[in-house]
Design a protein around this motif. Structure first.
Motif, mmCIF file in Angstrom:
data_model
loop_
_atom_site.group_PDB
_atom_site.id
_atom_site.type_symbol
_atom_site.label_atom_id
_atom_site.label_comp_id
_atom_site.label_asym_id
_atom_site.label_seq_id
_atom_site.Cartn_x
_atom_site.Cartn_y
_atom_site.Cartn_z
ATOM 1 N N LEU A 8 0.848 -1.191 0.000
ATOM 2 C CA LEU A 8 0.000 0.000 0.000
ATOM 3 C C LEU A 8 0.883 1.240 0.000
ATOM 4 O O LEU A 8 1.901 1.292 0.698
ATOM 5 N N GLU A 12 -2.842 5.222 0.767
ATOM 6 C CA GLU A 12 -3.683 4.019 0.892
ATOM 7 C C GLU A 12 -3.581 3.416 2.284
ATOM 8 O O GLU A 12 -4.594 3.068 2.900
ATOM 9 N N ALA A 13 -2.358 3.293 2.787
ATOM 10 C CA ALA A 13 -2.150 2.739 4.127
ATOM 11 C C ALA A 13 -2.790 3.623 5.188
ATOM 12 O O ALA A 13 -3.411 3.128 6.142
ATOM 13 N N ASP A 14 -2.668 4.930 5.028
ATOM 14 C CA ASP A 14 -3.273 5.857 5.981
ATOM 15 C C ASP A 14 -4.795 5.725 5.978
ATOM 16 O O ASP A 14 -5.413 5.663 7.046
ATOM 17 N N ALA A 15 -5.383 5.679 4.801
ATOM 18 C CA ALA A 15 -6.842 5.540 4.708
ATOM 19 C C ALA A 15 -7.300 4.221 5.333
ATOM 20 O O ALA A 15 -8.289 4.181 6.081
ATOM 21 N N TRP A 16 -6.581 3.139 5.052
ATOM 22 C CA TRP A 16 -6.946 1.834 5.616
ATOM 23 C C TRP A 16 -6.842 1.848 7.141
ATOM 24 O O TRP A 16 -7.759 1.418 7.835
ATOM 25 N N ARG A 17 -5.734 2.363 7.654
ATOM 26 C CA ARG A 17 -5.551 2.411 9.115
ATOM 27 C C ARG A 17 -6.613 3.269 9.784
ATOM 28 O O ARG A 17 -7.134 2.915 10.839
ATOM 29 N N ARG A 18 -6.952 4.380 9.177
ATOM 30 C CA ARG A 18 -7.988 5.248 9.752
ATOM 31 C C ARG A 18 -9.358 4.564 9.734
ATOM 32 O O ARG A 18 -10.121 4.681 10.692
ATOM 33 N N LEU A 19 -9.659 3.858 8.653
ATOM 34 C CA LEU A 19 -10.931 3.124 8.585
ATOM 35 C C LEU A 19 -10.990 2.056 9.673
ATOM 36 O O LEU A 19 -11.986 1.933 10.391
ATOM 37 N N VAL A 20 -9.921 1.291 9.809
ATOM 38 C CA VAL A 20 -9.883 0.227 10.817
ATOM 39 C C VAL A 20 -9.996 0.822 12.213
ATOM 40 O O VAL A 20 -10.773 0.333 13.047
ATOM 41 N N GLN A 23 -13.536 1.998 12.890
ATOM 42 C CA GLN A 23 -14.425 0.859 13.108
ATOM 43 C C GLN A 23 -14.199 0.260 14.491
ATOM 44 O O GLN A 23 -15.148 -0.041 15.204
ATOM 45 N N VAL A 146 -17.935 -1.889 -1.705
ATOM 46 C CA VAL A 146 -17.075 -2.903 -1.082
ATOM 47 C C VAL A 146 -17.888 -4.166 -0.771
ATOM 48 O O VAL A 146 -17.444 -5.282 -1.057
#
Length: 159
Positions: A8, A12-20, A23, A146
């Motif tokens: 990532l 991309e990694a930042d967006a994924w980490r923020r989403l996780v 949640q 998704v």
């Protein structure tokens, strides 16, 4: 390098980490409040929601497990706990001697009806009220894209 092994990028990694993280934090806070106010765990609540939305308020255990992305054994243990508490019952399937339906009981209906207003209030306070209608619409579109993608890819295929 193929698509599945590509790392990532920073955004991309930042967006994924923020989403996780979002949640995890939302789920934790909503779950604790639900437990404190109603005595229901998040797992209890999701099972009861699926059953109340199902035709005849019943589902096969395997279908329920697939709907919430749980292993069959986890669902079996969850249902056993809920049966002991009187929230759901098991009913044999007349067409198929191997299977049984999980059905919501009167107590289960009362319990979720009582828990739902508090659950909605905390979801609204911690999430919905922070977003504009346009942001909610965009988020719903992204989530739907998704979910549709996941629905086209069986869980057994590795992801």
């Amino acid at each position: 390098m193929n698509e599945t092994s590509r790392r990532l990028g920073p955004a991309e990694a930042d967006a994924w980490r923020r989403l996780v993280r979002m949640q995890e934090r939302l789920h934790g806070r909503v779950s604790r409040r639900l437990q404190a106010e109603s005595g229901l765990s998040a797992a209890d609540y999701i099972v009861l929601v699926h059953l109340t939305e199902a035709p005849d308020a019943r589902m096969r255990s395997a279908d329920l497990a697939r709907a919430v992305e749980w292993e069959k054994s986890r669902m079996s243990h969850q249902i056993s706990r809920m049966v002991r508490r009187g929230l759901v019952g098991r009913v044999e399937c007349p067409e198929d001697g191997r299977g049984a339906f999980v059905v919501i009981t009167a107590l289960g209906r009362e319990t979720i009806a009582s828990a739902a207003p508090g659950h909605v209030a905390v979801v609204r306070r911690l999430f919905v009220d922070l977003l504009t209608p346009q942001e909610l619409g965009t988020l719903a579109q992204v989530a739907n894209r998704v979910v549709e993608h996941l629905d086209r890819r069986p869980a057994q295929s590795g992801a």
